[in-house]
Design a protein around this motif. Structure first.
Motif, short mmCIF file in Angstrom:
data_model
loop_
_atom_site.label_atom_id
_atom_site.label_comp_id
_atom_site.label_asym_id
_atom_site.label_seq_id
_atom_site.Cartn_x
_atom_site.Cartn_y
_atom_site.Cartn_z
N UNK A 43 8.11 -3.23 -5.03
CA UNK A 43 8.42 -4.65 -4.79
C UNK A 43 8.82 -4.89 -3.34
N UNK A 44 9.59 -3.97 -2.79
CA UNK A 44 10.00 -4.11 -1.38
C UNK A 44 8.79 -4.01 -0.45
N UNK A 45 7.88 -3.09 -0.76
CA UNK A 45 6.67 -2.94 0.05
C UNK A 45 5.82 -4.20 -0.04
N UNK A 46 5.65 -4.74 -1.24
CA UNK A 46 4.86 -5.97 -1.40
C UNK A 46 5.47 -7.12 -0.60
N UNK A 47 6.81 -7.20 -0.61
CA UNK A 47 7.49 -8.27 0.10
C UNK A 47 7.25 -8.19 1.62
N UNK A 48 7.41 -6.98 2.21
CA UNK A 48 7.30 -6.88 3.66
C UNK A 48 5.85 -6.98 4.14
N UNK A 49 4.89 -6.48 3.36
CA UNK A 49 3.50 -6.61 3.82
C UNK A 49 3.05 -8.07 3.76
N UNK A 50 3.66 -8.85 2.85
CA UNK A 50 3.36 -10.28 2.82
C UNK A 50 3.99 -10.97 4.03
N UNK A 51 5.25 -10.62 4.33
CA UNK A 51 5.93 -11.24 5.48
C UNK A 51 5.23 -10.90 6.78
N UNK A 52 4.68 -9.68 6.88
CA UNK A 52 3.98 -9.26 8.09
C UNK A 52 2.51 -9.66 8.09
N UNK A 53 2.07 -10.37 7.04
CA UNK A 53 0.69 -10.88 6.95
C UNK A 53 -0.35 -9.77 7.00
N UNK A 54 0.00 -8.61 6.42
CA UNK A 54 -0.93 -7.49 6.40
C UNK A 54 -1.45 -7.24 4.98
N UNK A 55 -0.93 -8.00 3.99
CA UNK A 55 -1.28 -7.76 2.59
C UNK A 55 -2.77 -7.97 2.33
N UNK A 56 -3.34 -9.02 2.91
CA UNK A 56 -4.77 -9.29 2.69
C UNK A 56 -5.63 -8.16 3.25
N UNK A 57 -5.30 -7.69 4.42
CA UNK A 57 -6.06 -6.60 5.04
C UNK A 57 -5.97 -5.33 4.21
N UNK A 58 -4.78 -5.04 3.66
CA UNK A 58 -4.61 -3.83 2.85
C UNK A 58 -5.47 -3.90 1.59
N UNK A 59 -5.52 -5.07 0.97
CA UNK A 59 -6.29 -5.22 -0.27
C UNK A 59 -7.79 -5.04 -0.03
N UNK A 60 -8.22 -5.23 1.19
CA UNK A 60 -9.65 -5.04 1.48
C UNK A 60 -10.04 -3.57 1.47
N UNK A 61 -9.06 -2.68 1.68
CA UNK A 61 -9.34 -1.25 1.60
C UNK A 61 -9.51 -0.85 0.15
N UNK A 62 -10.49 -0.03 -0.13
CA UNK A 62 -10.75 0.37 -1.52
C UNK A 62 -9.58 1.12 -2.13
N UNK A 63 -8.84 1.86 -1.30
CA UNK A 63 -7.70 2.63 -1.81
C UNK A 63 -6.37 1.93 -1.61
N UNK A 64 -6.39 0.74 -1.05
CA UNK A 64 -5.15 -0.02 -0.87
C UNK A 64 -4.14 0.71 0.00
N UNK A 65 -2.89 0.82 -0.51
CA UNK A 65 -1.83 1.48 0.25
C UNK A 65 -2.10 2.97 0.45
N UNK A 66 -2.99 3.54 -0.35
CA UNK A 66 -3.31 4.97 -0.23
C UNK A 66 -4.38 5.23 0.82
N UNK A 67 -4.92 4.19 1.44
CA UNK A 67 -5.96 4.36 2.46
C UNK A 67 -5.38 5.04 3.69
N UNK A 68 -6.13 6.00 4.25
CA UNK A 68 -5.71 6.71 5.45
C UNK A 68 -6.03 5.86 6.68
N UNK A 69 -5.12 5.88 7.65
CA UNK A 69 -5.31 5.04 8.84
C UNK A 69 -5.85 5.83 10.04
#
Length: 619
Positions: free
Chosen positions: A466-492
């Protein structure tokens, strides 16, 4: 004076090598005992051969009484053939026992060296993690990597083999000399005549080669640094079509490394060829002198065979001292390079560590600071920031904005003036405490080569979903993360190369927000995001207003307009401060900046309004 200093320097390095063995000296002692026993068995072989040969020729085996006593039978029942078979069995047994103790020696020495090197690596890494920013500003990453890998491996090889090898050579000399003198003192002196010469030759070689090792290691470090820098910046190299230039530059360093290696190999070739000559001359002298004594009946055939065997067994380890001294030279140079790191003072850690989190009250009073005394960067800074207040700092590049936040993080310590956090002098607070209370988004965000979630949890290891979901929304990075097939598990990727500049900045912002720090510092961290994303992030920060003291360094007026106070800096000084509405109504740099940006936006809007649809499409 120079000679004295060099001697003290070498003595210091040998002392450092001795200190490295702390905790493993019992293993080394066990290895030396095993080595001594193994040497004893190896010396038994030529003595058994001597007695057997003399027994065949003279018809009387000197050790037959010992054999009959051990076996418990009469001498008459032991024929010469049986005695020879027993001699062969004794030689094989002695060889096997020598091999067993050689194995134990190598095993225990290897275990000791691996344990020492593991401790050394941990110590180096821990020390590097705690060195001040000034050290890392001046050090080359490739050079540090070379020291922590190649130089450490050089020390491991020395500790694994050459310490024991020195003891082995000395043990063989001290054991062989009494045996040789007990058989024939004159021939013993002849057999050992060139030993001092070989010792001296090896020592001169050691002095010569040590200096060349230093140059070789420095050339290798320069080559490694160039390689690391170019691999890190490979995209810049290709973007500017500098592949050929960089290949040429690497080739220059590679040639330098090769040349120093060649000089080293020439020195080593001279040593090995010279020591070979001395060794074979010594063996030849022993053979000639022994043959002369044999002809004149002063020694037996068995004695001559034993002399030749023992001389070979002693002289070759002595010759190997050249290799030992070579590795000593390598190890002392490598240890000197590691000590250059280990002797650097770490950041102090004895300051106060308050039990309560910081409230975020910051005061800069009469602050002056420069990265070197001759070039001050900030001058007479007086600034008060209240808990929960949002401060924006503007100014041209190089005016000292980033320096202020680096001082606040205690990456550097000031000498003139004062910075207080909650009315406590910053230099009296533990760095760990200060940094745990600050969430920092750097101008050039660094991401680790791991998953998106792994990078976020650097800010807070036990963060909930829940904390991760909150901060990625505040930082406007949530949409970009969802575009990755692995989501938060995607390697950068390394340094986050698979993300755009704006995505890296937003991920770094989320990483700072998840800590829920008392102080939030944004060092030009929205420069790579588009206007719409910036509005979203600023709106999220407004909702958090009051939860943390926020310091924003920016260039866009849209980023700083809602700040409680705007501070304008020029040439390391504060020249204006106030709210957006206050500063835009008075003459000064801020009003000029507002007029410039307004004029640019108006001109851009006019150009877009007058453009044809085809022009807009082309754009």
């Amino acid at each position: 004076m120079s000679t004295i200093n060099n001697k003290e320097h070498r003595h210091g390095r040998f002392s450092a090598l001795w200190r490295l063995t702390r905790g493993q000296r019992l293993r080394y002692l066990a290895a030396m005992i095993a080595m001594s026993v193994g040497v004893g068995f190896s010396f038994a072989i030529p003595m058994i051969s001597k007695w057997s040969i003399d027994g065949i020729i003279e018809g009387e085996f000197a050790w037959v009484e010992l054999v009959t006593a051990l076996i418990g039978i009469d001498r008459a029942s032991l024929t010469d053939t049986v005695l020879l078979v027993l001699a062969g069995v004794a030689v094989i047994s002695a060889t096997m026992m020598s091999g067993l103790f050689t194995y134990l020696r190598s095993r225990w020495a290897a275990m000791a060296s691996q344990s020492i090197v593991r401790t050394l690596r941990d110590r180096l890494y821990t020390h590097l993690e705690n060195l001040p920013a000034r050290f890392h500003d001046q050090a080359e990453t490739g050079d540090l990597i070379q020291r922590c890998t190649s130089d450490v491996e050089t020390i491991r090889k020395f500790l694994a083999g050459q310490i024991i090898e020195v003891c082995r050579a000395l043990t063989m000399v001290l054991t062989a000399a009494p045996l040789l003198f007990s058989m024939h003192s004159g021939l013993a002196m002849i057999s050992l005549a060139l030993m001092p010469v070989i010792f001296l030759y090896a020592y001169v070689f050691y002095l010569k080669v040590q200096h060349q090792f230093q140059k070789r290691d420095e050339a290798e470090a320069a080559m490694s640094a160039r390689l690391q820098e170019n691999l890190t910046g490979i995209r810049v190299v290709r973007a500017f079509a500098r592949q050929q230039y960089e290949i040429t530059e690497f080739g220059t360093r590679n040639r330098s490394f090769r040349d120093h290696n060649m000089r080293l190999n020439i020195i080593m070739a001279l040593f090995w060829s010279g020591s070979d000559i001395l060794t074979f001359v010594q063996s030849g002298i022993t053979l000639i002198a022994g043959a002369w004594l044999l002809i004149h009946g002063e020694i037996t055939v068995g004695t001559l065979v034993a002399f030749i065997s023992l001389t070979g067994m002693v002289i070759w380890p002595i010759r190997q001292l050249g290799r030992v001294l070579q590795d000593v030279g390598k190890a002392t140079v490598a240890l000197g390079r590691l000590n250059h790191i280990l002797e650097e003072p770490e950041e102090s850690s004895h300051e106060a560590y308050p039990s309560q989190p910081a409230s975020g009250e910051i005061r800069f009073t009469g602050l002056n600071f420069g990265y070197n005394e001759a070039e001050p960067v900030v001058h007479d800074i007086d600034l008060s920031i209240n808990p929960g207040e949002t401060i924006a700092i503007l100014g041209p590049p190089g005016c000292g904005k980033t320096t202020l936040v680096q001082l606040l993080l205690r990456l550097y310590d000031y000498q003139n003036g004062s910075i207080t956090l909650d009315n406590q002098e910053l230099t009296e607070l533990a760095r760990k405490y200060v940094r745990q209370n600050i969430g920092m988004v750097m101008q050039e965000p660094f991401l680790y080569s791991r998953s998106i979630g792994g990078n976020l949890r650097i800010g807070k290891q036990d963060a909930t979903d829940d904390e991760i979901e909150q901060v990625i929304h505040e930082a406007a990075i949530d949409t970009s993360i969802r575009r990755f097939s692995k989501g938060l598990a995607a390697m950068v990727g390394e340094r986050g190369v698979t993300l755009s500049g704006g995505q890296r900045q937003r991920l770094a912002l989320a990483r700072a927000l998840i800590r829920d720090p008392s102080i939030l510092i944004l060092d030009d961290s929205l420069s790579a995001v588009d206007t719409q994303t910036e509005r979203h992030i600023l709106a999220a920060l407004r909702e958090r207003k009051g939860r943390a003291t926020t310091i924003m360094i920016a260039h866009r007026l849209s980023t700083v307009a809602d700040a409680d106070r705007i501070v304008l800096m020029e040439a390391g000084r504060i020249v204006q401060q106030g709210t957006h509405d206050e500063l835009r109504t008075v003459d000064g740099p801020y009003r000029d900046l507002c007029d410039l940006q307004t004029s640019f936006e108006t001109s851009l809007a006019a150009d877009l309004a007058s453009a044809t649809p085809e022009d807009v499409t082309d754009v």
